[in-house]
Design a protein around this motif. Structure first.
Motif, mmCIF file in Angstrom:
data_model
loop_
_atom_site.group_PDB
_atom_site.id
_atom_site.type_symbol
_atom_site.label_atom_id
_atom_site.label_comp_id
_atom_site.label_asym_id
_atom_site.label_seq_id
_atom_site.Cartn_x
_atom_site.Cartn_y
_atom_site.Cartn_z
ATOM 1 N N LYS A 181 0.830 -1.213 0.000
ATOM 2 C CA LYS A 181 0.000 0.000 0.000
ATOM 3 C C LYS A 181 0.861 1.258 0.000
ATOM 4 N N GLU A 182 1.940 1.213 0.776
ATOM 5 C CA GLU A 182 2.778 2.400 0.887
ATOM 6 C C GLU A 182 3.423 2.729 -0.472
ATOM 7 N N ALA A 183 3.927 1.686 -1.129
ATOM 8 C CA ALA A 183 4.568 1.901 -2.437
ATOM 9 C C ALA A 183 3.543 2.452 -3.428
ATOM 10 N N LEU A 184 2.320 1.958 -3.318
ATOM 11 C CA LEU A 184 1.269 2.437 -4.221
ATOM 12 C C LEU A 184 0.973 3.914 -3.963
ATOM 13 N N SER A 185 0.834 4.249 -2.690
ATOM 14 C CA SER A 185 0.573 5.658 -2.336
ATOM 15 C C SER A 185 1.674 6.565 -2.845
ATOM 16 N N ASN A 186 2.925 6.099 -2.687
ATOM 17 C CA ASN A 186 4.058 6.918 -3.125
ATOM 18 C C ASN A 186 4.115 7.062 -4.640
ATOM 19 N N ALA A 187 3.644 6.033 -5.348
ATOM 20 C CA ALA A 187 3.755 6.052 -6.820
ATOM 21 C C ALA A 187 2.645 6.877 -7.467
ATOM 22 N N PRO A 209 -3.190 -11.355 -2.035
ATOM 23 C CA PRO A 209 -3.117 -10.022 -1.430
ATOM 24 C C PRO A 209 -3.880 -9.949 -0.111
ATOM 25 N N GLU A 210 -3.500 -8.970 0.708
ATOM 26 C CA GLU A 210 -4.254 -8.736 1.945
ATOM 27 C C GLU A 210 -5.704 -8.410 1.605
ATOM 28 N N ASP A 211 -6.593 -8.713 2.539
ATOM 29 C CA ASP A 211 -8.034 -8.547 2.304
ATOM 30 C C ASP A 211 -8.396 -7.137 1.832
ATOM 31 N N ASP A 212 -7.695 -6.135 2.397
ATOM 32 C CA ASP A 212 -8.105 -4.760 2.099
ATOM 33 C C ASP A 212 -7.214 -4.088 1.041
ATOM 34 N N PHE A 213 -6.342 -4.854 0.396
ATOM 35 C CA PHE A 213 -5.411 -4.218 -0.546
ATOM 36 C C PHE A 213 -6.149 -3.545 -1.710
ATOM 37 N N PHE A 214 -7.109 -4.257 -2.288
ATOM 38 C CA PHE A 214 -7.758 -3.691 -3.480
ATOM 39 C C PHE A 214 -8.717 -2.546 -3.121
ATOM 40 N N SER A 215 -9.360 -2.625 -1.942
ATOM 41 C CA SER A 215 -10.245 -1.501 -1.585
ATOM 42 C C SER A 215 -9.386 -0.267 -1.302
ATOM 43 N N TYR A 216 -8.211 -0.505 -0.708
ATOM 44 C CA TYR A 216 -7.282 0.606 -0.491
ATOM 45 C C TYR A 216 -6.846 1.197 -1.839
ATOM 46 N N ILE A 246 -12.069 -10.868 -8.155
ATOM 47 C CA ILE A 246 -12.099 -9.598 -7.431
ATOM 48 C C ILE A 246 -13.290 -9.529 -6.468
ATOM 49 N N GLU A 247 -14.308 -10.387 -6.691
ATOM 50 C CA GLU A 247 -15.457 -10.417 -5.770
ATOM 51 C C GLU A 247 -15.029 -10.772 -4.349
ATOM 52 N N HIS A 248 -13.933 -11.527 -4.216
ATOM 53 C CA HIS A 248 -13.463 -11.893 -2.868
ATOM 54 C C HIS A 248 -13.018 -10.663 -2.086
ATOM 55 N N PHE A 249 -12.769 -9.568 -2.797
ATOM 56 C CA PHE A 249 -12.183 -8.389 -2.139
ATOM 57 C C PHE A 249 -13.163 -7.222 -2.055
ATOM 58 N N ASP A 250 -14.439 -7.526 -2.391
ATOM 59 C CA ASP A 250 -15.497 -6.525 -2.195
ATOM 60 C C ASP A 250 -15.193 -5.173 -2.803
ATOM 61 N N VAL A 251 -14.743 -5.172 -4.027
ATOM 62 C CA VAL A 251 -14.440 -3.892 -4.661
ATOM 63 C C VAL A 251 -14.792 -4.001 -6.141
ATOM 64 N N VAL A 252 -15.267 -2.905 -6.691
ATOM 65 C CA VAL A 252 -15.621 -2.886 -8.114
ATOM 66 C C VAL A 252 -14.558 -2.081 -8.863
#
Ligand SMILES: Cc1ncc(COP(=O)(O)O)c(C=O)c1O
Length: 418
Positions: A181-187, A209-216, A246-252
């Motif tokens: 997440k941090e690398a993503l935020s920085n990029a 991936p961590e459960d909340d990676f894609f929602s983040y 992607i349904e496993h991660f609750d994000v569209v």
């Protein structure tokens, strides 16, 4: 198979070496995998030049989710061939409209529009073009060790080893560690058009991936006015026990790419899917992207059958049940082979056998082959062997695969002195 029916291996290798790829012919001979893809049916494929039979746990990354030569798909294709051909890629098409409508029903959220293609790379290229066209920004962030295809923009998202020999990478592409997440935020910045990830990166060895990676990631994209592209080429169509990984991660996602299995293993078909807001871009530019063979009308009824089968509750339940068989089976294998096996990376039947070092993957491909399983190691993490059986397997076949993996691990251990 009668001897008279068997093809001559030397002749096939010679023609392949002289006219297709000398390097591949040499490689497979050097590692003792002199298999020629012959008869195929369901979960099995036979050597064209002997009686050797393999259970296909490679499945071309999901092309054979429904098994080889699935009768329901063949039936649809035969009927379709009596009536259709490619169609015209500029004109209005009933077949493409019906297939896209079905995808709209099945896709997450409001992903209701589809542009069809013939390869995953092409579909990814379009996803990136659309993100850039819509946002009017340039940068594209992807995962180190991820893989989205060998075509232009898809290649530019991938690892150096695949692109460096072919000249300068187009500007604007950056890779960051997956699930960071941090690398993503920085990029991310104000010029970022898109972030693109596989739901579970297969070539990177199926890291979960961590459960909340894609929602983040989705929220971070939103905050920067960037789009999130999710590559479901391998994880889509039931592979994970749900219709889309992607349904496993609750994000569209903003854009979702589907490939491989959509072909039913019979006729190429890929899809770049997005919502009404993004479709506005194409509304004003309806002829700006063209694929002569994309969404071939003759293939649409077969792809429709794929969607019907793959989305049925019984089918998805079977994937979940078989996943449980593997989950339990690998617990036992881990106890038995602790010096080589670290564990199973798994969501549904998207599975990677994680082993102790980078020599294990190649050796396991060979020992599994010797024990009757077709499986390849993850190119960007050779500690991991990919295990992708067809989704139509039953319990006896899952047990059979586990028994062969057990033997393959034992042989690999012995070969590597572990
Ligand atoms: C996750 C993923 N995306 C995209 C692609 C590219 O698909 P194609 O080979 O059909 O261009 C692949 C191919 O292996 C893939 O695994």
């Amino acid at each position: 198979m009668q001897d008279a029916d068997k093809k001559n291996r030397d002749e096939i290798f010679k023609a392949f070496r002289n006219h297709v790829s000398s390097g591949k012919a040499d490689f497979f001979q050097s590692v003792g995998i002199e298999f020629v893809f012959g008869r195929r049916q369901g979960a099995y494929v036979w050597d064209a030049a002997s009686d050797k039979k393999l259970i296909n746990c490679h499945c071309n990354g999901g092309v054979f989710n429904l098994g080889h030569r699935n009768p329901a798909i063949i039936e649809k294709l035969k009927q379709s061939m009596d009536e259709f051909d490619m169609g015209n890629h500029h004109l209005v098409s009933e077949n493409r409209a019906i297939l896209a409508q079905r995808l709209a029903e099945l896709n997450p959220g409001d992903i209701t529009y589809t542009v069809f293609g013939v390869s995953g790379g092409e579909a990814i290229d379009l996803a990136i073009k659309l993100a850039r066209g819509y946002t009017q920004k340039n940068r594209v962030i992807s995962a180190k060790g991820g893989y989205h295809g060998h075509t232009g923009l898809a290649l530019a998202t991938g690892d150096e080893q695949y692109r460096t020999p072919f000249g300068v990478n187009p500007p604007g592409f950056e890779q960051i560690p997956f699930n960071d997440k941090e690398a993503l935020s920085n990029a991310l910045d104000s010029d970022t058009a898109a972030v693109i990830f596989e739901t579970i990166p297969a070539t990177l060895g199926m890291p979960i991936p961590e459960d909340d990676f894609f929602s983040y990631a989705k929220q971070a994209c939103k905050d920067h006015g960037a789009l999130m592209i999710i590559d479901e080429v391998q994880t889509g169509l039931g592979r994970t026990g749900r219709m889309w990984g992607i349904e496993h991660f609750d994000v569209v996602p903003d854009i979702m790419v589907i490939g491989k299995g959509l072909s039913g293993g019979m006729y190429p078909m890929t899809a770049t899917c997005f919502g009404p807001e993004l479709q506005d871009f194409f509304h004003n530019n309806p002829f700006i992207h063209i694929s002569t063979f994309g969404g071939a009308e003759v293939a649409c009824p077969a792809a429709m059958e794929v969607l019907d089968i793959s989305s049925s509750p019984e089918f998805l339940q079977n994937v979940q049940d078989m996943a449980e068989v593997f989950r339990n089976g690998f617990k036992v294998l881990k106890e038995k082979h602790p010096t080589i096996l670290k564990g199973l990376r798994q969501i549904g039947l998207m599975m990677g056998i994680e082993m102790v070092n980078e020599n294990c993957g190649l050796v396991m491909s060979k020992t599994l082959y010797d024990n009757g399983l077709l499986s390849v190691y993850a190119n960007n993490n050779p500690c991991v062997s990919q295990l992708l059986p067809p989704l139509i397997i039953d319990k006896p076949l899952a047990d059979d695969i586990l028994e062969r993996v057990d033997k393959g691990l034992g042989d690999a251990k012995q070969f590597l002195g572990l």
